[in-house]
Scaffold this active site. Structure first.
Site, PDB file in Angstrom:
ATOM      1  N   LYS A 138      12.420  42.957  59.373  1.00  0.00           N
ATOM      2  CA  LYS A 138      12.364  43.654  58.079  1.00  0.00           C
ATOM      3  C   LYS A 138      11.128  44.525  58.047  1.00  0.00           C
ATOM      4  CE  LYS A 138      14.855  43.500  54.274  1.00  0.00           C
ATOM      5  NZ  LYS A 138      16.268  43.083  54.279  1.00  0.00           N
TER       6      LYS A 138
ATOM      7  N   HIS B  99      13.256  36.938  68.272  1.00  0.00           N
ATOM      8  CA  HIS B  99      13.644  37.756  69.426  1.00  0.00           C
ATOM      9  C   HIS B  99      14.697  37.050  70.277  1.00  0.00           C
ATOM     10  CE1 HIS B  99       9.391  39.465  68.865  1.00  0.00           C
ATOM     11  NE2 HIS B  99      10.233  40.414  68.521  1.00  0.00           N
TER      12      HIS B  99
HETATM   13  N1  GLU Z   1      18.909  45.743  54.347  1.00  0.00           N
HETATM   14  C1  GLU Z   1      20.185  45.156  54.587  1.00  0.00           C
HETATM   15  C2  GLU Z   1      20.099  43.648  54.536  1.00  0.00           C
HETATM   16  O1  GLU Z   1      19.208  43.091  53.956  1.00  0.00           O
HETATM   17  C3  GLU Z   1      20.855  45.707  55.846  1.00  0.00           C
HETATM   18  C4  GLU Z   1      20.165  45.437  57.126  1.00  0.00           C
HETATM   19  C5  GLU Z   1      20.749  46.202  58.315  1.00  0.00           C
HETATM   20  O2  GLU Z   1      21.792  46.813  58.170  1.00  0.00           O
HETATM   21  O3  GLU Z   1      20.124  46.149  59.362  1.00  0.00           O
HETATM   22  O4  GLU Z   1      20.969  42.961  54.988  1.00  0.00           O
END
Ligand code: GLU
Length: 476
Positions: A112, A70
């Protein structure tokens, strides 16, 4: 390490590979260990179970949203749909997002998400139900929002899922003028930005191209400068792999092998990528492509001799059991974490240059940042200044024609007069970010005499995060 936390290559992706990489870089930093621990630690994990009615039966869906850091807000990172999704994996991927954003100067914390479903065998209607319910769960716990946490596509997700997330969010947050910025990777008609879909692949292309343009780097691995004619293998033909293959193909590289789940195809003279894609669409598989031979065991494609190997699917595909068989000069990590820590050392000893994920595949989140900015500014890139630039270019051209007493052809005029569209601005912004970042990493690597790009990239990222914690005044 408990058996449960090990994958089939005997390695826990997060605790082992990322932590080892972090610690290697941390050796170059003299700072209170507490700060390093704070950066390394994962801040929040939201694990949820929710019921969804599928084919008249109640099914319990397991899902996650992890906010690793954060130090900058909002948090940012994709959501993956796969039957292999697990908590360790999502924590690891969230950590990579933290370092990725820091390296690229994209002002977000890392996050994620993941839902444990197999999108291939789940109907579109059921994926929609699950996506909407997942979004609702995120809203309930304040885990999504333009200033809180902004999801995006990842493995197994795309524009469709992002639209459902947006629609669920806006219906539960009526009147929020910034609601469009709650998710990126949306279709253009839903507030997406032009160029987002191919951004990760294009970023991979720009990053590798920049490396290949440096004589000193290329001669150290016995290759000529440039992309043209280079023998390339790409593993994974999802959104990232497909666009990566296309950009290299259009630049006259030789795509000698393409690998997918069902197997791989090989042609030493190069494959026509658009023909392979049409074959895939028509037959449902890349196998039996007329101009290629089939390789039944898809992982064998990674071992074919080539100049550039690009794993563009999932993590841990190059591990201690196959690393010594890799026959490439350069590995470009288009996927997140495709090389385990043990494999990394084996490859380094073999003299293979690795361009690491936290830099190379950051084109996606970079353009997500552009999309987020577009949504917050409520205006398309280029809309305000395009006509003005065209008028100014026209006036300049008139002056030049008068001074030189020459007329420029209509064809040339068209090229010179053109003002920038959204796609031009997004692509040039992405190219500039990838190229300048590559040189920052390379300069740091040279100045500290670091052996590889991964440790240097981690070092650059960690330094930036330390700087931002210090400026926050958290650590006196
Ligand atoms: N999933 C993609 C990555 O692993 C994009 C993440 C995003 O655009 O927030 O970088």
């Amino acid at each position: 390490m408990s058996k449960k936390n090990q994958n089939n290559t005997g390695c826990n992706f997060f605790n082992y590979s990322i932590e080892k990489n972090f610690n290697k870089a941390a050796k170059f930093i003299s700072v209170d260990n507490g700060i390093l621990d704070q950066i390394k630690e994962c801040n929040s994990v939201y694990r949820m179970h929710f019921p969804v009615k599928i084919d008249k039966k109640i099914k319990i869906i397991k899902a996650y949203r992890v906010q690793h850091s954060h130090h900058k807000l909002p948090c940012k990172g994709g959501i993956r749909y796969s039957s292999k999704v697990n908590q360790d994996e999502i924590i690891a991927l969230a950590a990579l997002m933290t370092y990725k954003c820091a390296i690229m100067d994209v002002p977000f914390g890392g996050a994620k998400g993941g839902i444990k479903i197999d999108p291939q065998s789940t109907s579109k209607e059921n994926i929609e139900k699950i996506t909407r319910r997942y979004t609702y769960e995120l809203i309930k716990k304040n885990f999504i929002g333009p200033g809180i946490d902004v999801p995006a596509p990842d493995y197994g997700t795309g524009e469709k899922e992002m639209s459902w997330i947006l629609d669920t969010f806006t219906s539960l947050r009526p009147g929020d003028i910034n609601a469009l910025a709650c998710v990126t990777g949306k279709p253009i008609s839903q507030g997406g930005v032009r160029g987002r879909k191919e951004a990760t692949g294009l970023g991979v292309f720009y990053g590798i191209k920049e490396f290949c343009s440096i004589k000193e780097e290329m001669s150290s691995i016995g290759l000529d400068v440039g992309i043209s004619g280079k023998r390339i293998i790409i593993q994974g033909l999802g959104n990232v792999g497909y666009h990566t293959a296309n950009f290299f193909y259009k630049s006259d590289a030789k795509i000698i092998a393409l690998a997918e789940r069902e197997g791989a195809i090989y042609n030493k003279n190069g494959l026509n990528v658009s023909k392979v894609i049409s074959h895939l669409k028509n037959t449902g598989s890349i196998l039996n492509f007329p101009d290629a031979v089939n390789i039944e065991k898809t992982e064998k494609a990674l071992e074919i001799e080539c100049d550039i190997l690009i794993p563009a699917a999932l993590e841990n595909v190059i591990h201690k059991y196959n690393a010594h068989k890799i026959n490439a000069k350069i590995i470009g990590e288009a996927a997140n974490g495709p090389i385990t820590h043990e494999a990394d050392s084996i490859l380094e000893k073999k003299g293979i240059v690795i361009i690491p994920d936290i830099y190379l595949n950051a084109g996606g989140v970079t353009v997500s940042y552009f999309e987020w900015l577009k949504n917050l500014s409520h205006v398309r890139y280029g809309r305000v200044e395009k006509k003005f630039s065209e008028n100014m270019n026209g006036e300049l051209l008139n002056i030049i024609e008068t001074i030189c007493k020459k007329t420029i052809s209509e064809k040339e005029k068209k090229i010179i007069l053109r003002g920038a569209n959204e796609i031009d601005l997004v692509r040039s912004g992405l190219e500039d970010t990838m190229v300048s970042c590559f040189h920052k990493i390379r300069n740091l690597k040279k100045s500290l005499n670091i052996q590889n790009f991964r440790t240097t990239s981690f070092l650059l990222a960690i330094n930036k995060i330390i700087d931002s914690y210090e400026k926050l005044g958290i650590f006196p």
